[in-house]
Design a protein around this motif. Structure first.
Motif, mmCIF file in Angstrom:
data_model
loop_
_atom_site.group_PDB
_atom_site.id
_atom_site.type_symbol
_atom_site.label_atom_id
_atom_site.label_comp_id
_atom_site.label_asym_id
_atom_site.label_seq_id
_atom_site.Cartn_x
_atom_site.Cartn_y
_atom_site.Cartn_z
ATOM 1 N N SER A 295 -11.534 -0.552 5.767
ATOM 2 C CA SER A 295 -12.624 0.247 5.218
ATOM 3 C C SER A 295 -13.681 -0.643 4.575
ATOM 4 N N ALA A 296 -14.849 -0.079 4.353
ATOM 5 C CA ALA A 296 -15.941 -0.830 3.718
ATOM 6 C C ALA A 296 -15.539 -1.218 2.291
ATOM 7 N N PRO A 297 -15.846 -2.444 1.877
ATOM 8 C CA PRO A 297 -15.484 -2.911 0.526
ATOM 9 C C PRO A 297 -16.474 -2.432 -0.528
ATOM 10 N N ASP A 298 -16.589 -1.120 -0.662
ATOM 11 C CA ASP A 298 -17.589 -0.559 -1.568
ATOM 12 C C ASP A 298 -16.989 0.259 -2.702
ATOM 13 N N GLY A 299 -15.655 0.278 -2.792
ATOM 14 C CA GLY A 299 -15.003 1.006 -3.872
ATOM 15 C C GLY A 299 -14.750 2.467 -3.597
ATOM 16 N N TYR A 300 -15.057 2.931 -2.387
ATOM 17 C CA TYR A 300 -14.892 4.353 -2.082
ATOM 18 C C TYR A 300 -13.648 4.654 -1.242
ATOM 19 N N SER A 301 -12.895 3.609 -0.878
ATOM 20 C CA SER A 301 -11.609 3.781 -0.200
ATOM 21 C C SER A 301 -10.604 2.892 -0.918
ATOM 22 N N LEU A 302 -9.566 3.512 -1.493
ATOM 23 C CA LEU A 302 -8.569 2.790 -2.267
ATOM 24 C C LEU A 302 -7.172 3.085 -1.718
ATOM 25 N N PHE A 303 -6.268 2.138 -1.906
ATOM 26 C CA PHE A 303 -4.896 2.266 -1.420
ATOM 27 C C PHE A 303 -3.962 2.422 -2.610
ATOM 28 N N PHE A 304 -3.299 3.584 -2.683
ATOM 29 C CA PHE A 304 -2.311 3.856 -3.729
ATOM 30 C C PHE A 304 -0.949 3.649 -3.079
ATOM 31 N N THR A 305 -0.233 2.611 -3.484
ATOM 32 C CA THR A 305 0.961 2.216 -2.730
ATOM 33 C C THR A 305 2.150 1.877 -3.605
ATOM 34 N N THR A 306 3.304 1.915 -2.991
ATOM 35 C CA THR A 306 4.517 1.392 -3.615
ATOM 36 C C THR A 306 4.718 -0.035 -3.106
ATOM 37 N N VAL A 307 5.799 -0.654 -3.555
ATOM 38 C CA VAL A 307 6.059 -2.049 -3.213
ATOM 39 C C VAL A 307 6.232 -2.266 -1.708
ATOM 40 N N GLY A 308 6.727 -1.236 -1.002
ATOM 41 C CA GLY A 308 7.084 -1.405 0.403
ATOM 42 C C GLY A 308 5.981 -1.889 1.318
ATOM 43 N N ALA A 309 4.844 -1.219 1.293
ATOM 44 C CA ALA A 309 3.773 -1.516 2.246
ATOM 45 C C ALA A 309 3.171 -2.891 2.057
ATOM 46 N N VAL A 310 3.152 -3.384 0.821
ATOM 47 C CA VAL A 310 2.455 -4.640 0.557
ATOM 48 C C VAL A 310 3.382 -5.836 0.304
ATOM 49 N N ALA A 311 4.633 -5.598 -0.086
ATOM 50 C CA ALA A 311 5.508 -6.730 -0.409
ATOM 51 C C ALA A 311 6.776 -6.799 0.440
ATOM 52 N N ILE A 312 7.175 -5.688 1.045
ATOM 53 C CA ILE A 312 8.397 -5.671 1.859
ATOM 54 C C ILE A 312 8.076 -5.656 3.348
ATOM 55 N N ASN A 313 7.098 -4.862 3.742
ATOM 56 C CA ASN A 313 6.724 -4.793 5.165
ATOM 57 C C ASN A 313 6.470 -6.157 5.808
ATOM 58 N N PRO A 314 5.795 -7.101 5.111
ATOM 59 C CA PRO A 314 5.515 -8.394 5.752
ATOM 60 C C PRO A 314 6.770 -9.139 6.216
ATOM 61 N N ALA A 315 7.894 -8.928 5.541
ATOM 62 C CA ALA A 315 9.125 -9.618 5.934
ATOM 63 C C ALA A 315 9.755 -8.990 7.171
ATOM 64 N N PHE A 316 9.525 -7.719 7.375
ATOM 65 C CA PHE A 316 10.113 -7.015 8.511
ATOM 66 C C PHE A 316 9.223 -7.028 9.746
ATOM 67 N N ARG A 317 7.914 -7.053 9.518
ATOM 68 C CA ARG A 317 6.982 -6.944 10.638
ATOM 69 C C ARG A 317 5.987 -8.104 10.652
ATOM 70 N N LYS A 318 6.156 -8.974 11.606
ATOM 71 C CA LYS A 318 5.221 -10.094 11.738
ATOM 72 C C LYS A 318 3.956 -9.674 12.482
ATOM 73 N N ASP A 319 3.969 -8.436 12.998
ATOM 74 C CA ASP A 319 2.803 -7.941 13.740
ATOM 75 C C ASP A 319 1.971 -6.979 12.901
ATOM 76 N N LEU A 320 2.133 -7.013 11.595
ATOM 77 C CA LEU A 320 1.337 -6.123 10.752
ATOM 78 C C LEU A 320 -0.152 -6.325 11.020
ATOM 79 N N PRO A 321 -0.909 -5.243 11.104
ATOM 80 C CA PRO A 321 -2.348 -5.380 11.369
ATOM 81 C C PRO A 321 -3.147 -5.771 10.134
ATOM 82 N N TYR A 322 -2.477 -6.027 9.027
ATOM 83 C CA TYR A 322 -3.166 -6.424 7.798
ATOM 84 C C TYR A 322 -2.337 -7.476 7.073
#
Length: 333
Positions: A88-115
């Motif tokens: 999304s555009a870096p303008d402050g109008y799209s924010l991600f409310f997340t738990t630990v999984g998407a940002v700290a655990i997913n990278p270990a399981f998926r090397k094909d993450l699109p982010y």
């Protein structure tokens, strides 16, 4: 005729453009927000993460004078929502409310993450923390974590513990407990906390590792025996439950935190405004009461503190998952 080179004019034009861009950015930050903000949640409506997001969004909306609209984009342990915000555009109008999984655990399981959680997001601040709790059927006759460990060591693979899914924080918490205690349990994965709790109450598993919020009613009714939480210190919400750390298992720390991220390159002034608005909301006495009702400990931080936590958590869970050889199969998702 040869090419004419005018370095002074070129440099002057560049300087004017840079100054103009900086002034425009400053003006944007001063007037922000001018329209509703989208708060993207990586889970379906009705869950605990969605509930907390909506409670916070309502409070922040009142404070900033613009609606904060929760948008649910469930799937892939939050990866779909994360990718949406990252692009999304870096303008402050799209924010991600997340738990630990998407940002700290997913990278270990998926090397094909699109982010990339570090490269593609700007930390805004933490919202709250919750830790899984280890509980057993009272009929088991176990009253502490060391007693459960002793039982499991005396009869390896005889004690069954339910978890809320392969790769879930409850699963990783149990893996840490096994590593630090030397015990081995039979892991019984469920698709969510509801079925896991139902099987414990029905006597089909000996215990469960699950979010304490799901257990509150049954803890008060004495239907389950809680042995310990995986938080670093006792929760002020359930102070009667000891931590596994204080029972002799120092590495059994696993917390399911919630936090707010913006797309990378969002102006620092906007990040600061967002951090201030969400921190004020979390610190509000009425908000703290609502958090307590859902067994969430309010834990606001600065953007820098969240950034440091994210990096340390990515390293921690990558090490655990690699050393344990944990793999998520399609049927586990």
């Amino acid at each position: 005729m040869g090419r004419v080179y005018r370095p002074k004019a070129t440099l002057a034009a560049v300087a004017v453009a840079i100054v103009g861009a900086m002034l425009a950015q400053g003006a944007t930050a001063q007037t922000y927000p001018t329209h509703p903000i989208r708060l993207v949640v990586g889970f379906a409506p009705g869950g605990n993460t969605d509930l907390i997001a909506r409670i916070v969004a309502d409070k922040v909306s009142s404070a900033i004078g613009q609606r904060v609209i929760v948008e649910n984009r469930g799937g892939a342990n939050g990866a779909i929502a994360a990718d949406t915000v990252a692009k999304s555009a870096p303008d402050g109008y799209s924010l991600f409310f997340t738990t630990v999984g998407a940002v700290a655990i997913n990278p270990a399981f998926r090397k094909d993450l699109p982010y990339d959680p570090v490269r593609d997001f700007a930390p805004v601040g933490m919202i709250g923390r919750a830790a899984p709790v280890l509980a057993v059927d009272p009929s088991l006759g176990i009253n502490s974590a060391p007693e459960l460990v002793a039982r499991a060591k005396a009869k390896p693979d005889s004690v069954s513990i339910g978890i809320t899914g392969i790769g879930a924080i409850s699963h990783l918490a149990l893996e840490l407990f096994e590593s630090t205690s030397g015990a081995r349990f039979v892991h019984v994965p469920f698709r969510g906390s509801g079925p896991a709790l139902a099987d414990l109450l029905g006597g089909h598993v000996n215990g469960i590792m699950i979010d304490v919020s799901v257990m509150l009613e049954h803890i008060k009714a004495g239907k389950v025996k809680t042995l310990g939480t995986t938080s670093a210190v006792r929760s002020d919400l359930v102070p009667q439950i000891p931590t596994l750390v204080e029972q002799g298992y120092p590495d059994a720390v696993a917390e399911n935190w919630t936090a707010l991220f913006a797309p990378a390159r969002t102006p620092p002034e906007i990040i600061a405004k967002l951090n201030g608005a969400f921190t004020s909301a979390v610190n509000d006495p009425d908000m703290r009461r609502k958090f307590a009702e859902n067994a969430i400990s309010p834990s606001p931080t600065s953007p820098a503190e969240l950034g440091m936590l994210l990096k340390s958590e990515i390293a921690k869970w990558d090490k655990v998952i690699r050393e344990k050889g944990i793999v998520i199969k399609p049927e586990d998702q």
